[in-house]
Scaffold this motif. Structure first.
Motif, PDB file in Angstrom:
ATOM      1  N   ILE A   1       0.841  -1.518 -10.449  1.00 13.22           N
ATOM      2  CA  ILE A   1       0.764  -0.061 -10.279  1.00 13.22           C
ATOM      3  C   ILE A   1       2.121   0.578 -10.533  1.00 13.22           C
ATOM      4  O   ILE A   1       2.223   1.622 -11.200  1.00 13.22           O
TER       5      ILE A   1
ATOM      6  N   ILE B   1       1.384   6.653  -6.860  1.00 10.26           N
ATOM      7  CA  ILE B   1       0.196   7.387  -7.307  1.00 10.26           C
ATOM      8  C   ILE B   1       0.234   8.843  -6.835  1.00 10.26           C
ATOM      9  O   ILE B   1      -0.139   9.754  -7.570  1.00 10.26           O
TER      10      ILE B   1
ATOM     11  N   LEU C   1      -7.556   0.350   2.273  1.00  9.96           N
ATOM     12  CA  LEU C   1      -8.561  -0.294   1.440  1.00  9.96           C
ATOM     13  C   LEU C   1      -8.219  -1.763   1.195  1.00  9.96           C
ATOM     14  O   LEU C   1      -9.070  -2.654   1.341  1.00  9.96           O
ATOM     15  N   ILE C   2      -6.969  -2.020   0.849  1.00 15.36           N
ATOM     16  CA  ILE C   2      -6.548  -3.400   0.541  1.00 15.36           C
ATOM     17  C   ILE C   2      -6.549  -4.246   1.808  1.00 15.36           C
ATOM     18  O   ILE C   2      -6.857  -5.449   1.763  1.00 15.36           O
TER      19      ILE C   2
ATOM     20  N   ALA D   1       2.441  -4.959  -5.572  1.00 12.64           N
ATOM     21  CA  ALA D   1       2.340  -3.588  -6.068  1.00 12.64           C
ATOM     22  C   ALA D   1       2.892  -3.423  -7.475  1.00 12.64           C
ATOM     23  O   ALA D   1       2.845  -2.313  -8.021  1.00 12.64           O
TER      24      ALA D   1
ATOM     25  N   SER E   1      -4.336   3.514   0.228  1.00 12.28           N
ATOM     26  CA  SER E   1      -4.466   2.256  -0.516  1.00 12.28           C
ATOM     27  C   SER E   1      -4.307   1.055   0.402  1.00 12.28           C
ATOM     28  O   SER E   1      -5.021   0.054   0.264  1.00 12.28           O
TER      29      SER E   1
ATOM     30  N   PHE F   1      -0.713   9.393  -3.328  1.00 10.50           N
ATOM     31  CA  PHE F   1      -1.594   9.421  -2.171  1.00 10.50           C
ATOM     32  C   PHE F   1      -0.838   9.437  -0.849  1.00 10.50           C
ATOM     33  O   PHE F   1      -1.461   9.492   0.219  1.00 10.50           O
TER      34      PHE F   1
ATOM     35  N   ILE G   1       2.323   1.658  -3.472  1.00 15.17           N
ATOM     36  CA  ILE G   1       1.297   2.140  -4.409  1.00 15.17           C
ATOM     37  C   ILE G   1       1.015   3.620  -4.181  1.00 15.17           C
ATOM     38  O   ILE G   1       0.940   4.411  -5.127  1.00 15.17           O
ATOM     39  N   ASP G   2       0.877   4.012  -2.914  1.00 12.82           N
ATOM     40  CA  ASP G   2       0.562   5.416  -2.619  1.00 12.82           C
ATOM     41  C   ASP G   2       1.707   6.350  -2.994  1.00 12.82           C
ATOM     42  O   ASP G   2       1.483   7.490  -3.400  1.00 12.82           O
TER      43      ASP G   2
ATOM     44  N   MET H   1      -5.586   4.681 -10.108  1.00 16.84           N
ATOM     45  CA  MET H   1      -6.884   4.196  -9.641  1.00 16.84           C
ATOM     46  C   MET H   1      -7.507   3.222 -10.639  1.00 16.84           C
ATOM     47  O   MET H   1      -8.096   2.205 -10.255  1.00 16.84           O
TER      48      MET H   1
ATOM     49  N   GLY I   1       0.807  -1.211   0.000  1.00 12.89           N
ATOM     50  CA  GLY I   1       0.000   0.000   0.000  1.00 12.89           C
ATOM     51  C   GLY I   1       0.839   1.260   0.000  1.00 12.89           C
ATOM     52  O   GLY I   1       0.536   2.227  -0.700  1.00 12.89           O
TER      53      GLY I   1
ATOM     54  N   LEU J   1      -5.629  -0.013 -10.361  1.00 12.18           N
ATOM     55  CA  LEU J   1      -5.925  -0.638  -9.072  1.00 12.18           C
ATOM     56  C   LEU J   1      -7.266  -1.360  -9.098  1.00 12.18           C
ATOM     57  O   LEU J   1      -7.379  -2.501  -8.624  1.00 12.18           O
TER      58      LEU J   1
END
Length: 262
Positions: A191, A106, A129-130, A188, A126, A108, A102-103, A227, A99, A230
Motif C-alpha cells: 500500500i 490512503i 478489518l485486518i 504495509a 484498516s 482513512f 495503511i490508513d 482499496m 493498519g 488492499l
C-alpha cells in the motif's frame, strides 16, 4: 480423601502454577478479550492448574516455608506469565501498526472505529478489518491450542521460581521490538509503495497542470487505489499471518531459553 490430602499438601505449588497461567491469560491474544468475563478466565486458569499439577516436575530446592516466600514466588510466576502473553500480544500489534500506516497513506486515518479487543480504545479502519482476519487465521491454525502448549512447556524450560532478569533476556526483548516494526512495515509495504507512486504522479500533474486542484482529485484516487491494492493482496496476507505466528512462537521459545541461559 487421598486427592483432597494431595491438594492440601500441594496447595502452594498449585497457587504458583495458577499465577503463571493467570498472568498469561491476562495479556495473551484471544484470551485477554474484554468480552470474556473475569470469572471465566479465572475458572479456566484454575482448571489448567489442576491439570498441570500432577504432571509438572517441581524443583527439589523450592522453599515454601512461609507466606512471604509464597508471595515472592507468586509475583515472579505472575510476571513470567504476563511476559509470555505480552510477547504474543506484541506480534498481534503488528496489525495495528500496519493498519495505521495503511490508513495514513490512503486517508482513512480521519475516521476510526472501536477496537473489538478493547472497547475504550479507538483503532484504524484498516487495522480493524485486518485484525479480525488475523484472529480467524490464528484460530483456524489452532494457534490458541499451541499457545496453551507453550505455556505448559514453559514450566519444563523455566521451572517454578526460576525467573531471573539478565542481559540476554533484555537483548532478546529489544530484538523482538525491532522485528515487530520491521514486519509491520513489510506488511504495509504494498500500500505504501502504491500510494507513493500515486503521489509522485499527482505531483507531476500538479506541475504540468497548475490549474488542477490536486488535493480534491488526489484524495479519491488514493482511496480507490489503496482499496484495490488492499483487496488484491488480501489472499497473500493469509500466508503472511502464518509467518507472523511462526515468528511469534520462535521468538517466544528463544526468550524462554534466554531466561534460562542468562
Amino acid at each position: 480423601m487421598e486427592i483432597i490430602e494431595l491438594l492440601l499438601d500441594q496447595m502452594g505449588i498449585l497457587l504458583l502454577i495458577f499465577a503463571r497461567i493467570v498472568g498469561m491469560l491476562m495479556t495473551a491474544p484471544i484470551f485477554n478479550q474484554n468480552n470474556i468475563p473475569a470469572y471465566v478466565k479465572l475458572g479456566f486458569s484454575l482448571i489448567l492448574a489442576f491439570i498441570l499439577l500432577p504432571i509438572l516436575a517441581v524443583p527439589t530446592n523450592l522453599q515454601l516455608e512461609n507466606f512471604f516466600q509464597l508471595m515472592l514466588l507468586g509475583t515472579k510466576e505472575l510476571a513470567l506469565g504476563i511476559m509470555i502473553g505480552f510477547i504474543c500480544y506484541l506480534f498481534f500489534s503488528i496489525v495495528y501498526i500496519a493498519g495505521h500506516l495503511i490508513d495514513m497513506e490512503i486517508g482513512f486515518s480521519i475516521a476510526s472505529v472501536l477496537n473489538p479487543m478493547d472497547e475504550n480504545e479507538e483503532i484504524a479502519l484498516s487495522a480493524n478489518l485486518i485484525f479480525v482476519m488475523a484472529i480467524l487465521v490464528f484460530l483456524s491454525v489452532n494457534g490458541h491450542h499451541k499457545l496453551i502448549q507453550v505455556l505448559k512447556q514453559s514450566f519444563d524450560i523455566i521451572p517454578i521460581g526460576g525467573l531471573t532478569i539478565n542481559g540476554l533476556m533484555i537483548e532478546k526483548l529489544i530484538s523482538i521490538f525491532i522485528s515487530i516494526f520491521v514486519i509491520a512495515f513489510k506488511f504495509a509495504a504494498p500500500i505504501i509503495v502504491a500510494i507513493f507512486l500515486t503521489n509522485v504522479l499527482l505531483g507531476i500533474l500538479a506541475r504540468t497542470m497548475p490549474q488542477m486542484n490536486v488535493f480534491v482529485v488526489g484524495m479519491p484516487i488514493k482511496i480507490l487505489l489503496g482499496m484495490m491494492v488492499l483487496f488484491i493482496v488480501f489472499p497473500l496476507y493469509i500466508g503472511f499471518f502464518e509467518y507472523i505466528f511462526d515468528t511469534m512462537f520462535e521468538h517466544l521459545w528463544q526468550l524462554l531459553h534466554a531466561i534460562v541461559k542468562g
